[in-house]
Enzyme design. Sequence first.
Site, PDB file in Angstrom:
ATOM      1  N   LYS A 177      -9.635  15.885  -1.728  1.00 14.61           N
ATOM      2  CA  LYS A 177      -9.184  14.669  -1.758  1.00 14.61           C
ATOM      3  C   LYS A 177      -9.717  14.058  -0.443  1.00 14.61           C
ATOM      4  O   LYS A 177      -9.835  14.420   0.415  1.00 14.61           O
ATOM      5  CB  LYS A 177      -7.640  14.833  -1.507  1.00 14.61           C
ATOM      6  CG  LYS A 177      -6.662  15.183  -2.687  1.00 14.61           C
ATOM      7  CD  LYS A 177      -5.487  14.924  -2.452  1.00 14.61           C
ATOM      8  CE  LYS A 177      -4.492  15.347  -3.450  1.00 14.61           C
ATOM      9  NZ  LYS A 177      -2.902  15.185  -3.258  1.00 14.61           N
ATOM     10  N   GLY A 199      -5.600   5.344  -5.607  1.00 14.82           N
ATOM     11  CA  GLY A 199      -6.007   5.171  -6.866  1.00 14.82           C
ATOM     12  C   GLY A 199      -6.875   6.360  -7.451  1.00 14.82           C
ATOM     13  O   GLY A 199      -7.666   5.842  -8.447  1.00 14.82           O
ATOM     14  N   LYS A 252      -0.632   5.171 -12.681  1.00 18.82           N
ATOM     15  CA  LYS A 252       0.409   5.258 -13.258  1.00 18.82           C
ATOM     16  C   LYS A 252       0.518   4.407 -14.528  1.00 18.82           C
ATOM     17  O   LYS A 252      -0.038   3.308 -14.427  1.00 18.82           O
ATOM     18  CB  LYS A 252       1.727   4.986 -12.511  1.00 18.82           C
ATOM     19  CG  LYS A 252       1.806   6.030 -11.244  1.00 18.82           C
ATOM     20  CD  LYS A 252       2.715   5.287 -10.285  1.00 18.82           C
ATOM     21  CE  LYS A 252       2.708   6.274  -8.899  1.00 18.82           C
ATOM     22  NZ  LYS A 252       3.290   5.806  -7.823  1.00 18.82           N
ATOM     23  N   ASN A 256       3.715   5.965   0.574  1.00 19.52           N
ATOM     24  CA  ASN A 256       3.299   4.597   0.534  1.00 19.52           C
ATOM     25  C   ASN A 256       4.096   3.688   1.519  1.00 19.52           C
ATOM     26  O   ASN A 256       5.431   3.504   1.328  1.00 19.52           O
ATOM     27  CB  ASN A 256       3.461   4.101  -0.800  1.00 19.52           C
ATOM     28  CG  ASN A 256       2.335   4.881  -1.637  1.00 19.52           C
ATOM     29  OD1 ASN A 256       1.325   4.828  -1.374  1.00 19.52           O
ATOM     30  ND2 ASN A 256       2.775   5.394  -2.804  1.00 19.52           N
ATOM     31  N   ARG A 276       4.913   0.549   1.730  1.00 17.33           N
ATOM     32  CA  ARG A 276       4.977  -0.924   1.106  1.00 17.33           C
ATOM     33  C   ARG A 276       5.975  -0.717  -0.263  1.00 17.33           C
ATOM     34  O   ARG A 276       6.661   0.338  -0.385  1.00 17.33           O
ATOM     35  CB  ARG A 276       3.695  -1.227   0.538  1.00 17.33           C
ATOM     36  CG  ARG A 276       2.980  -0.045  -0.265  1.00 17.33           C
ATOM     37  CD  ARG A 276       1.796  -0.756  -0.917  1.00 17.33           C
ATOM     38  NE  ARG A 276       0.949   0.506  -1.629  1.00 17.33           N
ATOM     39  CZ  ARG A 276       1.350   0.969  -2.865  1.00 17.33           C
ATOM     40  NH1 ARG A 276       2.520   0.518  -3.377  1.00 17.33           N
ATOM     41  NH2 ARG A 276       0.518   2.100  -3.320  1.00 17.33           N
ATOM     42  N   VAL A 283       4.812  -0.811  -7.325  1.00 20.88           N
ATOM     43  CA  VAL A 283       4.855  -1.554  -8.529  1.00 20.88           C
ATOM     44  C   VAL A 283       6.058  -1.496  -9.258  1.00 20.88           C
ATOM     45  O   VAL A 283       6.579  -2.191  -9.816  1.00 20.88           O
ATOM     46  CB  VAL A 283       3.607  -1.056  -9.191  1.00 20.88           C
ATOM     47  CG1 VAL A 283       3.559  -1.638 -10.815  1.00 20.88           C
ATOM     48  CG2 VAL A 283       2.311  -1.508  -8.643  1.00 20.88           C
ATOM     49  N   ARG A 342       3.915  -0.520 -17.665  1.00 19.58           N
ATOM     50  CA  ARG A 342       3.026  -1.399 -17.429  1.00 19.58           C
ATOM     51  C   ARG A 342       2.232  -2.024 -18.310  1.00 19.58           C
ATOM     52  O   ARG A 342       1.455  -1.418 -18.986  1.00 19.58           O
ATOM     53  CB  ARG A 342       2.134  -0.592 -16.184  1.00 19.58           C
ATOM     54  CG  ARG A 342       2.957  -0.092 -15.233  1.00 19.58           C
ATOM     55  CD  ARG A 342       2.127   0.414 -13.914  1.00 19.58           C
ATOM     56  NE  ARG A 342       2.655   1.055 -12.880  1.00 19.58           N
ATOM     57  CZ  ARG A 342       1.912   1.346 -11.488  1.00 19.58           C
ATOM     58  NH1 ARG A 342       0.770   0.918 -11.420  1.00 19.58           N
ATOM     59  NH2 ARG A 342       2.699   1.918 -10.875  1.00 19.58           N
TER      60      ARG A 342
END
Length: 450
Positions: A158, A164, A237, A290, A292, A295, A336
């Site tokens: 990673k 993303g 996702k 995360n 923030r 979504v 989505r």
Amino acid sequence: MFKKILIANRGEIALRVIRTCKEMGIKTVAVYSKADEESLHVRFADEAVCIGPAPSSESYLKIANIISAAEITNADAIHPGYGFLSENARFSKICEEHEIKFIGASAEMIERMGDKAMAKATMKEAGVPCVPGSDGIIPDFKACKKLAEETGYPVMLKASAGGGGKGMRAVWKEEDLEEAWESAKQESKAAFGNDDMYMEKLIEEPRHIEIQIVGDSTGKACHLSERDCSIQRRHQKLTEETPSPFMTKKLRNDMGMAAVKAAEFIKYEGAGTVEFLVDKHRNFYFMEMNTRIQVEHPITEQVIDFDLIREQILVAAGVPISGKHYTPNLHSIECRINAEDPYNDFRPSPGRITTLHAPGGHGVRLDTHVYAGYVIPPNYDSMIAKLITTAQTRDEAINKMKRALDEFVIEGIKTTIPFHRQLMDHPDYVAGNYTTAFMNNWKMESPNED
């Protein structure tokens, strides 16, 4: 309380923030690129400032332009939404230096949790379960090879600065390791300007389950239950739901308290998400945090009747949280809707929407910034809407989603509506029997097949 908030974002999340600000009696400022002049967030904000041409590097990522827009409109706070500058430590710090409240994590917090290797080390120190692997950045390929032998294949490489799905490589045997190492480093360097790598044991048949948390300035945190985000394509996702069909009461409590422990250990302030991999035996491991709004935050709002954007604003203004932990009492699913062709490897499909009919009815929520006549620019993420259904049970939420997808008409471009409609009929999805590998094993029926 803030008098005026500038939203440093675009599309549906900018519109979402504007709505809550209006309900709280707070004035709003929209910023927009020249490509977004006709977007709804520009129309519904109290003021709007053009911050540059279409490329995000010259507009939504241009810190100087956004700070200038805040200063000329006398905004006393900035909400970054998600993506763009929402997890940019430099932007958070510059806001602080200009005495503009950044409605998000501090620069120190973003740096600490944004670097995945540092975040993992921090969580180990906090006593949160972590995936076995490297303790930090891997210095070279020789060390990488030795660590892979010690950890045991399969392993996952990673990018430390990743997101993303960029800079990630699954490696199942030693002879494939060097090629994966080189390609992951190259991709990470191109995407993030940083080719630092770390390694984790690859958890087989995992589910991706995240816990929503909120922390305040006193150091107290609470969790707002889980979201299952396991239906993914290339680590992106596609649909999410809460509660997870894999969840038990004990697992929810254990994961929730681990997420709270993580947030309180770092004295996290604001809304955030602690993301875990959960194996088939219901062992869970910290993956990332995360710093923030996510979504998929609407499904959490629906099942506990809670406005997460409002809570973000209140916490940023110094209001303490209640400290209550939440358990979902309904079931909610989010699809989505992307401007992509699901029959053509999800290729982006920008262009003009000629016809739009939005679904409605009890338990149906649509978060979108598009309308008939709107031109989807090719410059940004392809998500154009989030369709959310909420009901008493999972079966009812699925049936409601089927009906809503059947009602949802978008013409002029290709969208992922047909993909989601097929997904809602897939027997493994209906049974709640899916992992992050679901999309690897399913081929959509073509539109010409019976």
